[in-house]
Design a protein around this motif. Structure first.
Motif, PDB file in Angstrom:
ATOM      1  N   SER A  96       4.485   9.386  45.517  1.00 64.90           N
ATOM      2  CA  SER A  96       5.813   8.788  45.399  1.00 64.90           C
ATOM      3  C   SER A  96       5.934   7.475  46.209  1.00 64.90           C
ATOM      4  CB  SER A  96       6.786   9.855  45.902  1.00 64.90           C
ATOM      5  OG  SER A  96       8.047   9.414  45.971  1.00 64.90           O
ATOM      6  N   THR A 143       6.155   3.774  44.290  1.00 63.81           N
ATOM      7  CA  THR A 143       7.389   3.008  44.522  1.00 63.81           C
ATOM      8  C   THR A 143       7.040   1.637  45.108  1.00 63.81           C
ATOM      9  OG1 THR A 143       8.568   5.058  44.906  1.00 63.81           O
ATOM     10  CG2 THR A 143       9.678   3.042  45.603  1.00 63.81           C
ATOM     11  N   ILE A 175       5.947  -0.476  42.238  1.00 69.21           N
ATOM     12  CA  ILE A 175       7.059  -0.948  41.384  1.00 69.21           C
ATOM     13  C   ILE A 175       7.709  -2.184  42.030  1.00 69.21           C
ATOM     14  CG2 ILE A 175       9.387  -0.378  40.529  1.00 69.21           C
ATOM     15  CD1 ILE A 175       8.312   2.598  40.326  1.00 69.21           C
ATOM     16  N   TYR A 176       7.972  -2.091  43.330  1.00 72.27           N
ATOM     17  CA  TYR A 176       8.637  -3.210  44.020  1.00 72.27           C
ATOM     18  C   TYR A 176       7.734  -4.437  44.104  1.00 72.27           C
ATOM     19  CZ  TYR A 176      13.051  -1.080  45.156  1.00 72.27           C
ATOM     20  OH  TYR A 176      14.304  -0.544  45.048  1.00 72.27           O
ATOM     21  N   MET A 179       6.865   7.405  37.103  1.00 77.73           N
ATOM     22  CA  MET A 179       6.737   6.355  38.132  1.00 77.73           C
ATOM     23  C   MET A 179       5.520   5.480  37.844  1.00 77.73           C
ATOM     24  SD  MET A 179       7.527   7.814  41.881  1.00 77.73           S
ATOM     25  CE  MET A 179       8.816   8.983  42.229  1.00 77.73           C
ATOM     26  N   GLN A 199       6.305   3.120  35.091  1.00 81.18           N
ATOM     27  CA  GLN A 199       7.233   2.080  35.571  1.00 81.18           C
ATOM     28  C   GLN A 199       6.462   1.005  36.351  1.00 81.18           C
ATOM     29  OE1 GLN A 199      10.448   3.926  37.627  1.00 81.18           O
ATOM     30  NE2 GLN A 199      11.661   2.050  37.812  1.00 81.18           N
ATOM     31  N   ALA A 200       5.515   1.442  37.185  1.00 83.79           N
ATOM     32  CA  ALA A 200       4.711   0.484  37.962  1.00 83.79           C
ATOM     33  C   ALA A 200       3.822  -0.340  37.032  1.00 83.79           C
ATOM     34  CB  ALA A 200       3.869   1.230  38.983  1.00 83.79           C
ATOM     35  N   CYS A 202      -0.594   4.576  51.682  1.00 81.13           N
ATOM     36  CA  CYS A 202       0.258   5.687  51.215  1.00 81.13           C
ATOM     37  C   CYS A 202      -0.638   6.865  50.866  1.00 81.13           C
ATOM     38  CB  CYS A 202       1.047   5.276  49.971  1.00 81.13           C
ATOM     39  SG  CYS A 202       2.001   3.774  50.159  1.00 81.13           S
ATOM     40  N   VAL A 229      11.647  11.714  48.010  1.00 78.50           N
ATOM     41  CA  VAL A 229      12.615  10.619  48.041  1.00 78.50           C
ATOM     42  C   VAL A 229      12.483   9.770  49.307  1.00 78.50           C
ATOM     43  CG1 VAL A 229      14.566  11.928  49.008  1.00 78.50           C
ATOM     44  CG2 VAL A 229      14.998  10.026  47.459  1.00 78.50           C
ATOM     45  N   ALA A 238       9.419   7.653  48.730  1.00 83.12           N
ATOM     46  CA  ALA A 238       9.760   6.539  47.835  1.00 83.12           C
ATOM     47  C   ALA A 238      10.501   5.455  48.616  1.00 83.12           C
ATOM     48  CB  ALA A 238      10.604   7.048  46.671  1.00 83.12           C
ATOM     49  N   GLY A 283       8.150   3.572  50.747  1.00 79.41           N
ATOM     50  CA  GLY A 283       7.283   2.769  49.859  1.00 79.41           C
ATOM     51  C   GLY A 283       7.969   1.468  49.489  1.00 79.41           C
ATOM     52  N   CYS A 284       9.235   1.568  49.168  1.00 78.11           N
ATOM     53  CA  CYS A 284      10.044   0.382  48.855  1.00 78.11           C
ATOM     54  C   CYS A 284      10.087  -0.559  50.060  1.00 78.11           C
ATOM     55  CB  CYS A 284      11.449   0.846  48.446  1.00 78.11           C
ATOM     56  SG  CYS A 284      12.708  -0.403  48.653  1.00 78.11           S
TER      57      CYS A 284
END
Ligand code: NDP
Length: 321
Positions: free
Chosen positions: A14, A18, A21-22, A67, A70-71, A110, A287, A290, A293-294
């Motif tokens: 997660s 994340t 993605i960012y 996820m 999305q990445a 991570c 969560v 995530a 990670g962001c």
């Protein structure tokens, strides 16, 4: 082959996805080295009911697949391999997998944490055949069965209580007579009539490897030294987690339990960030992983932007000389 990257992410749970993605949405074209358990711990979970946005729950593997997509959609590159070594002594940092050398300006670690095990040969042979390190994942298979939970922390209490939904008997084996778990969790477990506490005791053997299933356990009382074989259908090991930080020993500051020491998500090395369970012994939630990670991806982005601006400024100054 050598790959050059601005942002490389180790791990694809997660936190890692994340961060990807960012970083991808910031047009940094990140690389994710997935690790051999791609998707991380959630891939060995069934229903995830506490990840916001899924009022009816979602299966752990499905959440990780979403996820990942999305990445990927924003341009993340993936390598399905483990990092075999990392060199953080200079920038760009160097990472080696079995087939690639990666040079990266920033690194987001991570790599997560793994469940600790008792270390019995029978435990590893029967893992997935009656032995488990995750009641949430496997509890359902123990309807009306006799199960043993090992541990004296909050996880053991939580797992034992969860297992009472299915099992006919839950025995909680702890090697001492006082608990690391919070009082409220111990009290709750004690109030549950299905849970029997077996204190000052250890499981020395799990039978029956030959049959390929759990049929009984050998229990030793550490005070009396009495050994007995007792019928059992399942053993849940809940003795904590070990962060996956071997690669960083001697390079990053680790705490006494091996977790990476961070300030926010920054490590002591500029350009190296850590997010998720590898730096979080406390919350350990999908969560929160995530969320960090962001944070790590944003920190990497801001650092790269600041360095780029400083470089531009320097070249303007130099050309004006
Ligand atoms: P802990 O490290 O807190 O507890 C591990 C337990 O396992 C200890 O009782 C320890 O015994 C025992 N143990 C360790 N190694 C062995 C071994 N080889 N053989 C037998 N027993 C062993 O881990 P947890 O996973 O329980 O908790 C980790 C963190 O997560 C904690 O901070 C906890 O509070 C938190 N958490 C919170 C929850 C909540 O609030 N809902 C739920 C789950 C976790 P000993 O005590 O003798 O060392």
């Amino acid at each position: 082959m050598t790959i050059k990257k601005k942002v490389t992410i180790l791990g694809s749970g997660s936190a890692g996805l994340t961060a990807a993605i960012y970083a991808a949405r910031a047009d940094l074209q990140p690389l994710v080295i997935q690790g051999l358990q791609a998707g991380g711990q959630l891939t060995i979970t069934t229903d995830v009911e506490n990840f916001p946005g899924f009022p009816n729950g979602i299966l752990g593997p499905d959440l990780m697949e979403e996820m990942h997509k999305q990445a990927e959609r924003f341009g993340t590159q993936f390598i399905f391999d483990n990092a075999e070594s990392v060199d953080l002594s200079k920038r760009p940092f160097q990472i080696r997998t079995s087939g690639e050398e990666i040079l990266t300006d920033t690194l987001i670690i991570c790599t997560g944490a793994s469940a600790k095990l008792l270390g019995l040969e029978s435990e590893s042979k029967l893992m997935g055949h009656g032995v488990s390190a995750c009641a949430t994942c496997d509890g359902f298979f123990f309807k009306d069965k006799i199960v043993y939970v090992v541990g004296g922390g909050d996880t053991a209490m939580e797992e034992a209580m969860f297992l009472t939904r299915f099992a006919s008997e839950v025995h909680l084996v702890h090697r001492r007579d006082s608990f690391r778990a919070s009082k409220i969790m111990v009290d709750r477990a004690k109030e549950n009539s299905k849970i029997k506490f077996v204190l000052n005791s250890v499981i020395e053997e799990i039978m029956d490897v030959k049959a390929g299933m759990v049929t009984s356990i050998r229990l030793r009382d550490l005070k009396t030294d009495k050994v007995q074989d007792l019928p059992a259908d399942g053993v849940f090991v809940a003795i904590g987690h070990k962060p996956n930080t071997e690669l960083f020993e001697g390079q990053l500051e680790l705490n006494e339990a091996g977790y990476i020491v961070t300030h926010g998500v920054k490590t002591k090395i500029t350009g190296v960030f850590a997010a998720g369970d590898v730096q979080d012994p406390l919350y350990r939630q999908a969560v929160t992983a995530a969320g960090t990670g962001c944070m790590a991806a944003l920190e990497a982005q801001w650092l790269l932007e600041a360095e780029e601006a400083a470089q531009k400024h320097e070249s303007v100054v130099n050309s004006a000389k």
